[in-house]
Design a protein around this motif. Structure first.
Motif, PDB file in Angstrom:
ATOM      1  N   VAL A 128       0.902  -1.254  -0.175  1.00  8.79           N
ATOM      2  CA  VAL A 128      -0.188  -0.126   0.125  1.00  8.79           C
ATOM      3  C   VAL A 128       1.014   1.193   0.078  1.00  8.79           C
ATOM      4  CG1 VAL A 128      -1.648   1.411   1.143  1.00  8.79           C
ATOM      5  CG2 VAL A 128      -1.988  -1.076   1.179  1.00  8.79           C
ATOM      6  N   LEU A 129       1.917   1.098   0.912  1.00  9.03           N
ATOM      7  CA  LEU A 129       2.729   2.260   0.840  1.00  9.03           C
ATOM      8  C   LEU A 129       3.423   2.523  -0.416  1.00  9.03           C
ATOM      9  CD1 LEU A 129       4.460   1.905   4.530  1.00  9.03           C
ATOM     10  CD2 LEU A 129       2.503   2.949   3.871  1.00  9.03           C
ATOM     11  N   LYS A 130       3.905   1.672  -1.122  1.00 10.29           N
ATOM     12  CA  LYS A 130       4.665   1.609  -2.047  1.00 10.29           C
ATOM     13  C   LYS A 130       3.650   2.507  -3.496  1.00 10.29           C
ATOM     14  CE  LYS A 130       7.017  -2.443  -2.799  1.00 10.29           C
ATOM     15  NZ  LYS A 130       8.134  -3.350  -3.394  1.00 10.29           N
ATOM     16  N   GLY A 131       2.416   1.700  -3.429  1.00 14.47           N
ATOM     17  CA  GLY A 131       1.575   2.477  -4.258  1.00 14.47           C
ATOM     18  C   GLY A 131       0.910   3.676  -4.101  1.00 14.47           C
ATOM     19  N   LEU A 132       1.230   4.290  -3.078  1.00 11.98           N
ATOM     20  CA  LEU A 132       1.201   5.645  -2.713  1.00 11.98           C
ATOM     21  C   LEU A 132       2.532   6.317  -2.993  1.00 11.98           C
ATOM     22  CD1 LEU A 132      -1.025   5.419   0.543  1.00 11.98           C
ATOM     23  CD2 LEU A 132      -1.780   5.941  -1.842  1.00 11.98           C
ATOM     24  N   GLY A 133       3.322   5.834  -3.679  1.00 15.09           N
ATOM     25  CA  GLY A 133       4.668   6.360  -4.145  1.00 15.09           C
ATOM     26  C   GLY A 133       5.787   6.528  -2.962  1.00 15.09           C
ATOM     27  N   ILE A 189       0.034   8.201   8.305  1.00 16.51           N
ATOM     28  CA  ILE A 189      -0.869   7.364   8.553  1.00 16.51           C
ATOM     29  C   ILE A 189      -1.488   7.455   9.895  1.00 16.51           C
ATOM     30  CG2 ILE A 189      -1.016   4.693   8.822  1.00 16.51           C
ATOM     31  CD1 ILE A 189       1.765   4.433   7.453  1.00 16.51           C
ATOM     32  N   THR A 190      -2.814   7.489   9.815  1.00 14.11           N
ATOM     33  CA  THR A 190      -3.668   7.722  10.908  1.00 14.11           C
ATOM     34  C   THR A 190      -4.683   6.934  11.055  1.00 14.11           C
ATOM     35  OG1 THR A 190      -4.561   9.418  12.390  1.00 14.11           O
ATOM     36  CG2 THR A 190      -4.998   9.808  10.005  1.00 14.11           C
ATOM     37  N   ALA A 191      -5.816   7.027  11.997  1.00 16.07           N
ATOM     38  CA  ALA A 191      -6.708   6.308  11.872  1.00 16.07           C
ATOM     39  C   ALA A 191      -8.053   7.342  12.375  1.00 16.07           C
ATOM     40  CB  ALA A 191      -6.965   5.359  13.673  1.00 16.07           C
ATOM     41  N   LEU A 211      -2.757  19.227   8.667  1.00 16.29           N
ATOM     42  CA  LEU A 211      -2.411  19.307   7.260  1.00 16.29           C
ATOM     43  C   LEU A 211      -2.659  20.346   6.728  1.00 16.29           C
ATOM     44  CD1 LEU A 211      -3.124  15.494   6.133  1.00 16.29           C
ATOM     45  CD2 LEU A 211      -0.997  16.545   6.331  1.00 16.29           C
ATOM     46  N   LEU A 212      -3.398  21.395   7.473  1.00 16.04           N
ATOM     47  CA  LEU A 212      -3.576  22.633   6.799  1.00 16.04           C
ATOM     48  C   LEU A 212      -2.566  23.462   6.832  1.00 16.04           C
ATOM     49  CD1 LEU A 212      -6.968  23.413   8.760  1.00 16.04           C
ATOM     50  CD2 LEU A 212      -6.823  22.909   6.113  1.00 16.04           C
ATOM     51  N   HIS A 213      -1.490  23.021   7.577  1.00 15.40           N
ATOM     52  CA  HIS A 213      -0.146  23.773   7.971  1.00 15.40           C
ATOM     53  C   HIS A 213       1.144  22.954   7.105  1.00 15.40           C
ATOM     54  CE1 HIS A 213      -2.074  26.447  10.386  1.00 15.40           C
ATOM     55  NE2 HIS A 213      -2.780  25.531  10.957  1.00 15.40           N
ATOM     56  N   CYS A 214       0.602  22.003   6.262  1.00 14.04           N
ATOM     57  CA  CYS A 214       1.622  21.270   5.574  1.00 14.04           C
ATOM     58  C   CYS A 214       1.503  21.259   4.124  1.00 14.04           C
ATOM     59  CB  CYS A 214       1.539  19.846   6.072  1.00 14.04           C
ATOM     60  SG  CYS A 214       1.860  19.635   7.841  1.00 14.04           S
ATOM     61  N   ASP A 215       2.685  20.884   3.362  1.00 15.38           N
ATOM     62  CA  ASP A 215       2.654  20.833   1.993  1.00 15.38           C
ATOM     63  C   ASP A 215       1.535  20.120   1.423  1.00 15.38           C
ATOM     64  OD1 ASP A 215       5.038  20.874  -0.038  1.00 15.38           O
ATOM     65  OD2 ASP A 215       3.308  19.654  -0.696  1.00 15.38           O
ATOM     66  N   ASP A 216       0.995  20.687   0.305  1.00 17.46           N
ATOM     67  CA  ASP A 216      -0.322  20.155  -0.318  1.00 17.46           C
ATOM     68  C   ASP A 216      -0.144  18.547  -0.569  1.00 17.46           C
ATOM     69  OD1 ASP A 216      -1.699  22.456   0.328  1.00 17.46           O
ATOM     70  OD2 ASP A 216      -1.553  23.048  -2.084  1.00 17.46           O
ATOM     71  N   HIS A 217       1.215  18.170  -0.977  1.00 20.85           N
ATOM     72  CA  HIS A 217       1.414  17.023  -1.382  1.00 20.85           C
ATOM     73  C   HIS A 217       1.315  15.826  -0.328  1.00 20.85           C
ATOM     74  CE1 HIS A 217       3.008  19.490  -4.542  1.00 20.85           C
ATOM     75  NE2 HIS A 217       2.354  18.606  -5.296  1.00 20.85           N
ATOM     76  N   VAL A 218       1.394  16.165   0.881  1.00 20.19           N
ATOM     77  CA  VAL A 218       1.485  15.013   2.083  1.00 20.19           C
ATOM     78  C   VAL A 218       0.036  14.397   1.813  1.00 20.19           C
ATOM     79  CG1 VAL A 218       1.570  14.816   4.385  1.00 20.19           C
ATOM     80  CG2 VAL A 218       2.721  16.545   3.492  1.00 20.19           C
ATOM     81  N   GLN A 219       0.026  13.115   1.811  1.00 17.15           N
ATOM     82  CA  GLN A 219      -1.025  12.343   1.676  1.00 17.15           C
ATOM     83  C   GLN A 219      -1.499  11.594   2.978  1.00 17.15           C
ATOM     84  OE1 GLN A 219      -1.273   9.660  -2.223  1.00 17.15           O
ATOM     85  NE2 GLN A 219       1.022   9.890  -1.814  1.00 17.15           N
ATOM     86  N   CYS A 220      -2.505  11.127   3.054  1.00 17.90           N
ATOM     87  CA  CYS A 220      -2.995  10.619   4.459  1.00 17.90           C
ATOM     88  C   CYS A 220      -3.681   9.187   4.080  1.00 17.90           C
ATOM     89  CB  CYS A 220      -4.034  11.571   4.967  1.00 17.90           C
ATOM     90  SG  CYS A 220      -4.773  11.163   6.686  1.00 17.90           S
ATOM     91  N   GLN A 235      -7.055  13.953  -0.411  1.00 18.72           N
ATOM     92  CA  GLN A 235      -5.743  13.411  -0.091  1.00 18.72           C
ATOM     93  C   GLN A 235      -5.830  12.110   0.969  1.00 18.72           C
ATOM     94  OE1 GLN A 235      -5.095  16.841   2.545  1.00 18.72           O
ATOM     95  NE2 GLN A 235      -3.406  17.449   1.608  1.00 18.72           N
ATOM     96  N   ASP A 236      -6.827  11.620   1.367  1.00 19.72           N
ATOM     97  CA  ASP A 236      -7.095  10.508   2.109  1.00 19.72           C
ATOM     98  C   ASP A 236      -7.320   9.268   1.264  1.00 19.72           C
ATOM     99  OD1 ASP A 236      -7.122  12.301   4.018  1.00 19.72           O
ATOM    100  OD2 ASP A 236      -9.546  12.685   4.231  1.00 19.72           O
ATOM    101  N   HIS A 237      -6.694   8.160   1.890  1.00 22.45           N
ATOM    102  CA  HIS A 237      -6.785   6.919   1.372  1.00 22.45           C
ATOM    103  C   HIS A 237      -7.301   5.974   2.275  1.00 22.45           C
ATOM    104  CE1 HIS A 237      -4.465   8.318  -1.992  1.00 22.45           C
ATOM    105  NE2 HIS A 237      -3.581   8.995  -1.176  1.00 22.45           N
TER     106      HIS A 237
END
Ligand code: 6R9
Length: 653
Positions: A128-133, A189-191, A211-220, A235-237
């Protein structure tokens, strides 16, 4: 208070079934070799883990000012996840690796995850991590409850060579955001929610805010823990859905021994937490060895460390150490007092726990609840008890020994730090004659020295006190501060040149045993968790009504130390209980619940030197109710502020 009869306590019997891994003569012999010939000693011990390319160079370390450089097994390659999982599959694929115990035993059932299942889940998560780049060397922030997915996430990162940075689920969105930005994470990675003690923390919503204060590219990547409604953005998976589809095979990458395994932020004496960086090879060797020897772990044991993976104890002694040893490790989502004060003992009984490792603050809280909670359960499986996080007071030690251990389980009081990766000073079961409250003896390869705090001179001999430094490197030592090697050198190697400075004071008694006396810097220890006073101060002064703040620790019956804040308000602001509450809530939201001041005193002025330095020594004494011994106050710009602070000090009842 320490008494002679406590000091004379005999070691308890260790093991009815098997001899301990290390007895007293073996300890003496091995310790000698570990410090006289570290190359040979660690060259041998390094073989306790599997290497893809074996190392030829064991130790290459320097504490020299301006050139601090720490490398162990540097030309070896390995994979930490393969060491914790794959290499056990053939012999113990069906053995339980992780026993998961939920927060609320009425709502959820315990889970038993075998090594084979662990392999499957970690591979899926890695895919899954690899799939998200996510690629080798990328940073991944983990902000999860104590659920199996937290271990999967750590091991999945390790499998593909990504560097994890766990943020304790009790931290606020601001603290999370700072850590995501601090290491430039690609993914969080969160819950959805984190159930704990019957309450729920909104992890996903905290992450959204961070994430409002982070780079737009950070995925979740979101694990559904409770499945209750949460927000969902582009951004959520969905972790559960992606894992269900992912392949259960994922090759373990070849990783350099010195490549970072993880970053873990920890408080220091200055404002910003530091990103402590740990290696892959040396760290794993040290975590595995300390876990096996300190807890005298044998095959078939059921080992339980009650920490959270958000702290270093959870890294080394819930996940990496126990799994590298092919052990069975308990992962507990809850708290000691929920649903009732018998929870720890119920879990020990239910899973037949053999080693139990917790913090003095928990022991004190449970001691307060009464021994009837312990006596309700059958604790005959217990063999070894452990303590970590702060000095354990002899009263708590005795209660732990008598009521929990029934006088037959050695207590290992393990002194170590986020920076050290594993135990530094600890008794060994079966080898050390125990003393309640003492961390006692160095682990293999650790050379403690006591220095005179101001001159930095080495104090030889026994019956002495000073600051604790370490003379030479050990494999589990941190390698650098993420992105700031200069800060690493300055924090740990500049006050006492040529030594690693722990930040702790210590005493070496007449027998040569070590007693940690607590931090000598502006770090306080609240319920076993490190808090920089500067962090709490900067949170307080960030509030619009606060002009100035000074924070110190004071003795707290359960927490060890409590947080005492002196606050000077802006001109025109009036002190009130409502404002006090507002500031408490403010600090909670800036840092997290663990940073909430226990006491806030309104201070019209703070004691300062003529050059404007706050004299914390005086504030500490007042907070400790020890103002008969304030020492010299003549250098204060305005000595009268001290009288006001004493007159209005907070009642600690
Ligand atoms: C593992 C951990 C480290 C600080 C350390 C010291 C205190 C930890 C202790 C202890 C006395 C013990 N400390 N264990 N003091 N006896 N057995 O706790 O790491 O969160 O980095 O805290 O905790 O003051 O410097 P960390």
């Amino acid at each position: 208070m320490m008494t002679e009869d406590l000091l004379a306590a005999e070691p308890s019997p260790v093991h009815e079934r098997q001899a301990p891994h290390v007895d007293a003569p073996t300890y003496a012999r091995m310790y000698r070799q570990s410090v006289t010939d570290p190359e040979a000693f660690w060259g041998q011990e390094g073989k306790r883990i599997d290497w893809i390319r074996p190392y030829t160079r064991v130790k290459n370390t320097s504490f020299e000012p301006g050139n601090v450089d720490i490398r162990w097994f540097e030309d070896g390659t390995l994979n930490v996840s393969a060491n914790c999982i794959d290499r056990h599959l053939e012999t113990r694929g069906d053995q339980v690796a992780i026993i998961w115990e939920p927060d609320d035993p009425e709502k959820d059932a315990a889970q038993h995850i075998t090594y084979r299942e662990l392999h499957r889940n970690v591979c899926k998560m890695a895919n899954v991590l690899k799939g998200l780049g996510v690629e080798k060397g990328d940073r991944v922030v983990i902000y999860l409850p104590m659920i199996p997915e937290a271990a999967y996430a750590m091991l999945a990162c390790a499998r593909i060579g990504a560097i994890h940075s766990i943020v304790f689920a009790g931290f606020s969105p601001d603290a999370l955001g700072a850590r995501i930005n601090g290491c430039g994470a690609k993914l969080v990675i969160t819950a959805d929610y984190a159930p704990r003690g019957g309450r729920e923390t909104k992890l996903k919503s905290n992450t959204d805010t961070a994430l409002l204060h982070c780079d737009d590219h950070v995925q979740c990547l979101v694990v559904k823990r409770t499945g209750a409604q949460t927000t969902w953005t582009a951004q959520d998976h969905d972790c559960n859905a992606l894992m269900a589809e992912a392949s259960a095979e994922c090759p373990a990458e070849e990783i350099g021994a010195e490549d970072p395994l993880f970053i873990l932020y920890t408080s220091g004496s200055t404002g910003q937490p530091k990103g402590v960086v740990h290696s892959s090879g040396g760290y794993l060797v040290y975590a595995a060895m300390t876990h096996q020897i300190t807890f005298d772990y044998h095959d078939g044991d059921i080992y339980w460390c009650t920490a959270d993976v958000g702290w270093v104890t959870g890294h080394s002694y819930i996940v990496y150490g126990p799994l590298a040893n092919g052990g069975t490790t308990v992962m507990f989502e809850g708290v000691p007092t929920y649903p009732d004060a018998g929870r720890f003992w119920e879990v020990c009984d239910k899973h037949k726990v053999t080693q139990f490792y917790t913090a003095p603050t928990a022991i004190r809280a449970l001691m307060g609840a009464g021994k009837e909670w312990v006596e309700k359960y059958d604790l005959s499986s217990l063999r070894i008890l452990g303590s970590v996080g702060e000095p354990i007071n002899p009263e708590a030690w005795n209660w732990y020994n008598d009521v929990v251990g029934k006088g037959r389980c050695p207590i290992v009081d393990t002194f170590w730090q986020t920076e050290t990766g594993g135990h530094m000073l600890t008794p060994l079961p079966g080898a050390t004659k125990l003393k309640p409250g003492a961390a006692q003896q160095p682990f293999f390869g650790v050379q403690p020295v006591v220095l005179e705090p101001t001159s930095g001179e080495v104090i030889e001999g026994n019956g002495v006190e000073g600051v604790l430094c370490i003379k030479d490197s050990w494999p589990g030592q941190m390698r650098t501060v993420w992105g700031d090697h200069e800060r690493f050198e300055k924090t740990y190697f500049s006050d006492y040149k040529g030594y690693y400075f722990s930040g702790d004071g210590c005493r070496r008694d007449e027998d040569g045993d070590y007693w940690i006396t607590g931090r000598v810097d502006d770090v306080i220890n609240v319920s076993g968790h490190r808090m920089g006073t500067a962090e709490v101060e900067s949170a307080l002064v960030a509030h619009e009504k606060v002009a100035e703040a000074a924070v110190v620790g004071y003795p707290h019956e359960i927490k060890g130390q409590g947080i005492y804040a002196y606050v000077t308000l802006m001109d025109g602001e009036e002190p009130s209980d409502a404002l006090r509450k507002e500031l408490e809530v403010w600090v909670r939201s800036e840092i997290g619940p663990i940073a909430k001041p226990d006491l806030i005193q309104w201070a019209p002025g703070l004691p300062k030197t003529r050059s404007g330095k706050i004299m914390r020594r005086i504030l500490r004494k007042i907070a400790e109710d020890d103002f008969g011994a304030l020492g010299d106050t003549s250098t204060l710009a305005d000595p009268s502020v001290v009288d006001d602070l004493i007159a209005n000090r907070m009642n600690r009842a």
